[in-house]
Design a protein around this motif. Structure first.
Motif, PDB file in Angstrom:
ATOM      1  N   UNK A   7     -14.704   5.367   3.249  1.00  0.00           N
ATOM      2  CA  UNK A   7     -13.330   4.851   2.827  1.00  0.00           C
ATOM      3  C   UNK A   7     -12.704   5.540   1.616  1.00  0.00           C
ATOM      4  N   UNK A   8     -11.192   5.411   1.320  1.00  0.00           N
ATOM      5  CA  UNK A   8     -10.938   6.085  -0.009  1.00  0.00           C
ATOM      6  C   UNK A   8     -10.333   5.083  -0.976  1.00  0.00           C
ATOM      7  N   UNK A   9     -10.871   5.428  -2.200  1.00  0.00           N
ATOM      8  CA  UNK A   9     -10.286   4.535  -3.332  1.00  0.00           C
ATOM      9  C   UNK A   9      -8.727   4.577  -3.274  1.00  0.00           C
ATOM     10  N   UNK A  10      -8.269   3.157  -3.112  1.00  0.00           N
ATOM     11  CA  UNK A  10      -6.888   3.142  -3.404  1.00  0.00           C
ATOM     12  C   UNK A  10      -6.036   3.355  -4.724  1.00  0.00           C
ATOM     13  N   UNK A  15       0.782  -1.304   0.080  1.00  0.00           N
ATOM     14  CA  UNK A  15      -0.122  -0.107  -0.136  1.00  0.00           C
ATOM     15  C   UNK A  15       0.920   1.098   0.050  1.00  0.00           C
ATOM     16  N   UNK A  16       0.911   1.917  -1.114  1.00  0.00           N
ATOM     17  CA  UNK A  16       1.624   3.101  -1.172  1.00  0.00           C
ATOM     18  C   UNK A  16       1.667   4.194  -0.311  1.00  0.00           C
ATOM     19  N   UNK A  23      -8.550   2.609   1.557  1.00  0.00           N
ATOM     20  CA  UNK A  23      -8.084   2.777   2.590  1.00  0.00           C
ATOM     21  C   UNK A  23      -8.864   3.231   3.582  1.00  0.00           C
ATOM     22  N   UNK A  24      -8.929   2.693   4.881  1.00  0.00           N
ATOM     23  CA  UNK A  24     -10.118   2.934   5.884  1.00  0.00           C
ATOM     24  C   UNK A  24      -9.588   3.027   7.044  1.00  0.00           C
ATOM     25  N   UNK A  25     -10.279   3.695   7.975  1.00  0.00           N
ATOM     26  CA  UNK A  25      -9.680   4.181   9.456  1.00  0.00           C
ATOM     27  C   UNK A  25      -9.747   2.948  10.239  1.00  0.00           C
ATOM     28  N   UNK A  62      -6.415   8.307  14.125  1.00  0.00           N
ATOM     29  CA  UNK A  62      -5.714   6.979  13.994  1.00  0.00           C
ATOM     30  C   UNK A  62      -5.058   6.622  12.717  1.00  0.00           C
ATOM     31  N   UNK A  63      -4.398   5.572  12.632  1.00  0.00           N
ATOM     32  CA  UNK A  63      -3.895   5.310  11.199  1.00  0.00           C
ATOM     33  C   UNK A  63      -4.803   4.584  10.220  1.00  0.00           C
ATOM     34  N   UNK A  64      -4.658   4.714   9.105  1.00  0.00           N
ATOM     35  CA  UNK A  64      -5.530   4.461   7.981  1.00  0.00           C
ATOM     36  C   UNK A  64      -4.862   3.157   7.342  1.00  0.00           C
ATOM     37  N   UNK A  65      -5.712   2.052   7.398  1.00  0.00           N
ATOM     38  CA  UNK A  65      -5.412   0.533   6.896  1.00  0.00           C
ATOM     39  C   UNK A  65      -5.818   0.624   5.395  1.00  0.00           C
ATOM     40  N   UNK A  66      -5.113  -0.444   4.796  1.00  0.00           N
ATOM     41  CA  UNK A  66      -5.491  -1.054   3.647  1.00  0.00           C
ATOM     42  C   UNK A  66      -6.187  -2.057   3.246  1.00  0.00           C
TER      43      UNK A  66
END
Length: 252
Positions: free
Chosen positions: A243-246, A188-189, A219-221, A201-205
């Motif tokens: 969420x955010x589109x990778x 995950x870039x 990507x999501x919280x 908090x960090x965002x995971x993939x």
């Protein structure tokens, strides 16, 4: 005591610097038990005196022993003083890390310049560099635990407070991410750069393939997975559901 019980059970002879003890003999058993108790009492008294001596020296802001941190020396009065040569490299370590250089890059810089550790090693481990970046001694504060007593002392600082705390926060962020980074098999870039704006908090993939096609890629919280699993957290639960589109984010 366990050793002593075995000696009694097997009725052996014990040879020490203080003499011979025959554990078939009741008097020898009694004498050995009494001497053992006195020896234990003597050790306890010695330990207590040692702890109190260390506490007294710390309250006088004196060094109590061990290897002093890189960047410092101990003078003839047991006071911690700055090592001028090493302190230049300490400042450089913090400056590089504050400018988003990695511990590997810092390690290579130290090797190239022939900088040795306090123990004379030619290579600083990345873990020891991390420990330097976390240690408050470099802003003039020390906290030591002596026999359960927490003693705070002061010394001359090498690094400015704002630089130290920026580096300290970055170290914490990286350590917080380390476990999550090791668990994934996907690349995950942006994962090491993204934080949730609401809960910090960090965002995971997450990437899922079904029938050979990618069906989920975002990507999501990280807190949303805790919310879904029903995990109890000390922090305030994040209510972010988007969420955010990778693919689009990485391209951008």
């Amino acid at each position: 005591m366990m050793f002593q019980i075995q000696l009694y059970k097997n009725k052996v002879k014990l040879y020490t610097m203080k003499g011979e003890y025959d554990f078939e003999n009741s008097e020898d058993k009694l004498l050995f038990g009494i001497l053992s108790l006195f020896s234990q009492y003597d050790n306890d008294i010695r330990r207590t005196r040692s702890i109190m001596g260390k506490i007294h020296r710390l309250k006088q802001n004196r060094f109590i022993g061990g290897t002093i941190n890189f960047g410092y020396d101990v003078d003839e009065n047991k006071k911690i003083v700055v090592n001028k040569e090493e302190s230049k490299y300490v400042k450089r370590i913090f400056m590089m890390y504050d400018n988003y250089r990695s511990t590997k890059e810092i390690q290579q810089y130290l090797i190239t310049n022939g900088v040795k550790t306090k123990k004379g090693l030619t290579v600083f481990s990345t873990e020891s560099i991390m420990n330097i970046l976390k240690n408050e001694i470099y802003i003039g504060r020390r906290e030591q635990n002596v026999g359960g007593h927490i003693i705070h002392t002061k010394n001359q600082s090498i690094v400015k407070n704002d630089v130290f705390w920026r580096c300290r926060r970055r170290v914490k962020d990286i350590l917080d991410r380390r476990n999550q980074n090791n668990k994934t098999s996907n690349f995950y870039l942006l994962r090491h750069l993204l934080y949730c704006k609401r809960c910090k908090n960090i965002m995971c993939g997450r990437t899922v393939k079904r029938n050979g096609k990618v069906s989920e890629n975002f990507y999501y919280c990280s807190q949303s997975s805790y919310r879904w699993k029903g995990t109890k957290l000390k922090e305030t639960k994040c209510d972010l559901k988007k969420s955010v589109n990778i693919k689009q984010s990485d391209l951008l």
